[in-house]
Design an enzyme around this catalytic site. Structure first.
Site, short mmCIF file in Angstrom:
data_model
loop_
_atom_site.label_atom_id
_atom_site.label_comp_id
_atom_site.label_asym_id
_atom_site.label_seq_id
_atom_site.Cartn_x
_atom_site.Cartn_y
_atom_site.Cartn_z
N SER A 183 -7.88 25.77 -21.00
CA SER A 183 -8.20 25.90 -19.57
C SER A 183 -7.45 24.84 -18.78
CB SER A 183 -9.71 25.71 -19.35
OG SER A 183 -9.94 25.46 -17.98
N HIS A 203 -5.98 30.00 -19.99
CA HIS A 203 -7.19 30.31 -19.23
C HIS A 203 -7.10 29.65 -17.85
CE1 HIS A 203 -11.46 31.44 -18.88
NE2 HIS A 203 -11.66 30.25 -18.31
N ASP A 234 -8.90 29.09 -14.24
CA ASP A 234 -10.19 29.11 -13.55
C ASP A 234 -10.02 29.06 -12.04
OD1 ASP A 234 -12.16 29.01 -15.71
OD2 ASP A 234 -11.28 27.06 -16.18
N MET A 284 -11.96 29.03 -8.50
CA MET A 284 -13.29 28.78 -7.91
C MET A 284 -13.20 28.80 -6.39
SD MET A 284 -14.47 25.60 -10.26
CE MET A 284 -14.26 25.61 -12.02
N HIS A 308 -10.01 33.74 -14.85
CA HIS A 308 -11.47 33.75 -14.77
C HIS A 308 -11.86 33.49 -13.32
CE1 HIS A 308 -15.39 31.37 -15.99
NE2 HIS A 308 -15.66 32.50 -15.35
C1 DX5 Z 1 -16.06 25.99 -16.06
C2 DX5 Z 1 -14.76 26.67 -16.37
C3 DX5 Z 1 -14.19 26.29 -17.68
C4 DX5 Z 1 -13.86 24.84 -17.85
C5 DX5 Z 1 -14.19 24.45 -19.26
O1 DX5 Z 1 -16.66 26.59 -14.99
O2 DX5 Z 1 -14.89 28.08 -16.37
O3 DX5 Z 1 -13.09 27.11 -18.06
O4 DX5 Z 1 -12.50 24.54 -17.60
O5 DX5 Z 1 -14.05 23.10 -19.39
P1 DX5 Z 1 -14.57 22.26 -20.62
O6 DX5 Z 1 -13.89 22.83 -21.85
O7 DX5 Z 1 -14.13 20.91 -20.28
O8 DX5 Z 1 -16.05 22.42 -20.68
ZN ZN Z 2 -13.31 29.46 -17.30
#
Ligand code: DX5
Ligand code: ZN
Length: 223
Positions: free
Chosen positions: A8, A33, A35, A37, A66
């Site tokens: 990620s 991945h 993310d 938001m 995501h």
């Molecule tokens: C959280 C994200 C994750 C995040 C995971 O909302 O969707 O993809 O980057 O991070 P770690 O592996 O640090 O928990």
């Molecule tokens: Zn994620």
């Protein structure tokens, strides 16, 4: 079952983002991945289309986007245009989840459904035949670096069981709090797409990738 480690980039050093993606690619990793938001579905805001478009120019990895975004249907075309290979939306964020999944698939990219920790996998059982991946959040979505929620292990196991009963075999992705301690738990329970952020990017990236792959290799062999 195909196992994939999905780094990620939320935890990457954005000053050196291209370089770090190249390093992951250089180690033979296939998935990235990403993310997104919106500050509404989750409290935080990460990044969006311009960043994805920019990294797409240099990377051949599979872009696993995501969306932690309210009513993501509004942006499907935009994310496909900027280079997504797969779009995962939250069941809790969609007014009409079935239609949103259909719209994603109409564009030709893969479709995933994500579930917050409190959302039961049973709630999306009617859509299992229409999706390419089920993402079980193992932390509350919104931030990297949180602690793995222990109840998730049982939830993954139950989702796997539900899939067997429904006669589908789609990959379960896990996201949040994955490290060398929690990874065996999720693999044992039936997850095969493993998202990891802070664990990989904290310290030596290449070393951490190797450690995770070693653990995953052990489980992949057993399948
Ligand atoms: C959280 C994200 C994750 C995040 C995971 O909302 O969707 O993809 O980057 O991070 P770690 O592996 O640090 O928990
Ligand atoms: Zn994620």
């Amino acid at each position: 079952m195909e196992y994939q480690l999905c780094p990620s980039i939320l935890s990457a050093d954005f000053n050196r983002l291209g370089e770090q993606i190249q390093a992951l690619e250089g180690q033979g990793l296939k998935w990235l991945h990403i993310d997104v938001m919106d500050g509404d579905f989750v409290p935080s805001i990460s990044f969006g289309m311009p960043v994805i478009k920019s990294i797409r120019q240099e990377s051949g990895m599979f872009f696993d986007v995501h969306l932690m975004v309210t009513e993501p249907e509004r942006y499907i075309q935009d994310f496909v245009a900027c280079g997504a290979d797969s779009i995962t939306v939250h069941a809790e964020a969609c007014e009409d989840l079935e239609r949103t999944v259909e719209r994603i698939r109409d564009t030709g990219v893969r479709a995933g459904i994500a579930l917050k920790p409190a959302t039961s996998a049973m709630e999306v059982s009617y859509l299992l035949h229409d999706i390419d991946m089920l993402l079980i959040m193992t932390v509350q979505p919104g931030f990297g670096g949180q602690r793995y929620i222990e109840d998730s292990t049982e939830k993954i196991r139950q989702a796997r069981q539900m899939m067997r009963e429904e006669g589908v075999d789609i990959p379960i992705q896990v996201d949040g709090g994955i490290n060398d301690q929690t990874l065996p738990l999720v693999l044992e329970a039936g997850a095969s797409r493993i998202v990891a952020g802070s664990y990989l990017f904290g310290g030596d990236l290449a070393e951490n990738v190797k450690k995770v792959r070693k653990i995953m290799g052990h489980y992949a062999e057993k399948v």
